[in-house]
Design an enzyme around this catalytic site. Structure first.
Site, mmCIF file in Angstrom:
data_model
loop_
_atom_site.group_PDB
_atom_site.id
_atom_site.type_symbol
_atom_site.label_atom_id
_atom_site.label_comp_id
_atom_site.label_asym_id
_atom_site.label_seq_id
_atom_site.Cartn_x
_atom_site.Cartn_y
_atom_site.Cartn_z
ATOM 1 C CD GLU A 64 21.161 -74.230 -12.559
ATOM 2 O OE1 GLU A 64 20.992 -75.130 -13.415
ATOM 3 O OE2 GLU A 64 20.494 -73.188 -12.517
ATOM 4 N N GLY A 68 24.942 -69.909 -14.342
ATOM 5 C CA GLY A 68 25.012 -69.139 -15.583
ATOM 6 C C GLY A 68 23.884 -69.466 -16.524
ATOM 7 N N GLY A 69 23.321 -70.663 -16.391
ATOM 8 C CA GLY A 69 22.132 -71.028 -17.140
ATOM 9 C C GLY A 69 22.296 -71.029 -18.647
ATOM 10 C CB ILE A 94 16.985 -67.864 -32.128
ATOM 11 C CG1 ILE A 94 17.082 -67.555 -30.621
ATOM 12 C CG2 ILE A 94 17.713 -69.178 -32.440
ATOM 13 C CD1 ILE A 94 16.365 -68.556 -29.743
ATOM 14 C CD GLU A 105 8.478 -64.960 -38.738
ATOM 15 O OE1 GLU A 105 7.301 -64.816 -38.372
ATOM 16 O OE2 GLU A 105 9.356 -65.500 -38.036
ATOM 17 C CG HIS A 136 34.298 -36.863 -37.761
ATOM 18 N ND1 HIS A 136 33.286 -37.345 -38.559
ATOM 19 C CD2 HIS A 136 35.351 -36.596 -38.573
ATOM 20 C CE1 HIS A 136 33.704 -37.350 -39.810
ATOM 21 N NE2 HIS A 136 34.953 -36.897 -39.855
#
Length: 457
Positions: free
Chosen positions: A35, A40-41, A178, A197, A434
């Protein structure tokens, strides 16, 4: 130069990589993780976790802004980003410390640096070589930038997460996960937000039922969505950023977030030199996540498909068990639950209605919708939305699609329905507490089984 031997070497310590390392260690393997940054990236440090921390701050801001509607005297005076970030960093640091502890407890070797695949049993890090019976590639993904220079006003999600101030005006290029999450949190923080978009609807990979309801909710929140529109040019100046659209309009804002997806982070692996087959940078694998090189696997975002941390977890566990000879069941993308944490939340698992029709044939698919207007808990929370359930004719539930505040917490039951192939008539007998939002899923199942309770037949 030194050489060290392991049973399994994993290149990348993000969600997929560390899951593979932990499970391999549990199965008695000698494991190393390469790494170059922090364990954890992206998910832990600049993706899922910090984004959701900001979205929680946004949820609190919304609660304060609307407090008087439920008899609580309060006033929303603004956002102090330094304290928002402090909360975010505290959450990340705690989770990171816990992960490091798990890695240490598993006896896993962590190698700092950039890993490069030399051959099917060898990974190079600087001048050192590390050999293993199996190599797992797990280097994740990187933000696509449309070829733009990322700077003070043109941002990816990484830079957006670290902004010192709330932008007064924000334009977001891309209306998928995102894009809509940042649109939601910035609007809650007080920004004027425009989303551009090119597809006909926001969250274009979701069922049209969710797209329609999300568009309606965002209109109520005064988030402007320019769907079916292409971006022609993005220009950053000293005081603003302008986005030229294909219909001739120009949107001016303080920041532009480029949220057009993420691509494979594979360039530094030198995969072509090692003979690994790729497709536009994605590593090509079979259903068992094997590459074309024997004993070399690829997992997580490096493999084309859903870009989700929990997909990475599942891939990592699968490959660890595959290497150990346990022959686990393959991971199917359509069976993985998906949550988008905007306000309102989107949660889904399985096939959309159209995907079900494509798979099972026209006239063989039935659907039912139950709107949250009839759900007591949703009315208490002041949220709107609904649940849509898709079934194959006279068969099992093949898709569940939900929208509303906190609906992500309901996706667990939906995942059980789809992944265990339950039929609505059986699932409708489940008793739901409920008042809960979970009842809405139960009501949709009742409708689909022909026995509606709080809905017109």
């Amino acid at each position: 130069m030194s050489t060290v031997d392991f049973d399994v070497i994993i290149v990348g310590g993000g969600s997929a990589g560390y899951a593979c390392a932990l499970r391999s260690s549990q199965l008695g393997q000698k494991v190393a993780v390469v790494e170059r940054a922090e364990l954890g990236g992206t998910c832990l440090h600049s993706g899922c976790v910090p984004t959701k921390a900001l979205l929680h701050s946004a949820e609190v801001a919304d609660a304060v802004a609307h407090a008087e509607q439920v008899g609580v005297r309060a006033s929303f005076e603004g956002i102090e980003m330094s304290r928002v970030h402090a909360h975010k960093y505290k959450v990340v640091a705690r989770l990171h410390k816990g992960l490091e502890g798990l890695i240490r407890a598993g006896g896993i070797t962590v190698i700092d640096g950039d890993g490069r695949l030399v051959d099917r049993h060898t990974v190079a890090v600087a001048d050192d070589r590390y050999c293993a019976d199996s190599v797992v590639l797990a280097t994740g993904s990187v933000a696509r930038t449309m070829g733009l220079e990322i700077g003070r006003r043109v941002l990816t999600s990484t830079e957006a997460l670290a902004l010192a101030q709330v932008p007064a005006r924000a334009v977001i290029v891309g209306g998928s996960v995102i894009g809509v999450e940042f649109a939601s949190l910035w609007r809650s923080f007080g920004s004027e937000v425009t989303i551009v978009e090119e597809m006909p609807g926001l969250a274009p990979l979701e069922d049209p039922f969710l797209q329609k309801e999300l568009a309606r909710a965002f209109r109520r929140r005064k988030i402007l969505a320019r769907t079916g529109t292409r971006v022609q040019r993005v220009v950053e100046t000293e005081h603003a950023v302008t986005v030229d659209l294909d219909d001739g309009d120009v949107v001016e804002a303080d920041v532009a977030l480029i949220a057009v997806g993420r691509g494979p982070n594979s360039a530094d692996l030198k995969l072509s030199d090692a003979g690994v087959t790729t497709d536009r940078g994605w590593v090509v694998t079979d259903e068992r996540l094997r590459t074309n090189l024997e004993s070399v696997y690829a997992i997580g975002d490096l493999v084309q498909g859903l870009q989700l941390a929990h997909r990475g977890f599942a891939h990592g566990i699968f490959v660890a068990e595959e290497i150990a000879g346990l022959r686990p069941e393959p991971i199917i993308d359509s069976a993985i639950p998906r949550v988008t944490y905007c306000n309102p939340e989107l949660a889904s698992v399985g096939l959309t209605e159209q995907q079900a029709i494509d798979r099972f044939g026209s006239g063989t698919v039935r659907t039912a919708e139950y709107m949250l207007a009839g759900n007591g808990r949703s009315q208490i929370l002041g949220t709107s939305g609904g649940v849509k359930v898709v079934r194959a004719e006279n068969g099992s539930v093949v898709g569940v699609h939900m929208i509303g505040a906190r609906m992500g917490e309901q996706v667990g039951e939906a995942s059980v329905l789809v992944n265990h192939g339950l039929v609505p008539e059986d699932a409708a007998r489940f008793i739901h507490a409920h008042p809960t939002q979970n009842e809405a899923l139960g009501e949709a199942l009742l409708v689909l089984s022909g026995t509606p309770l709080h809905a017109h037949s």
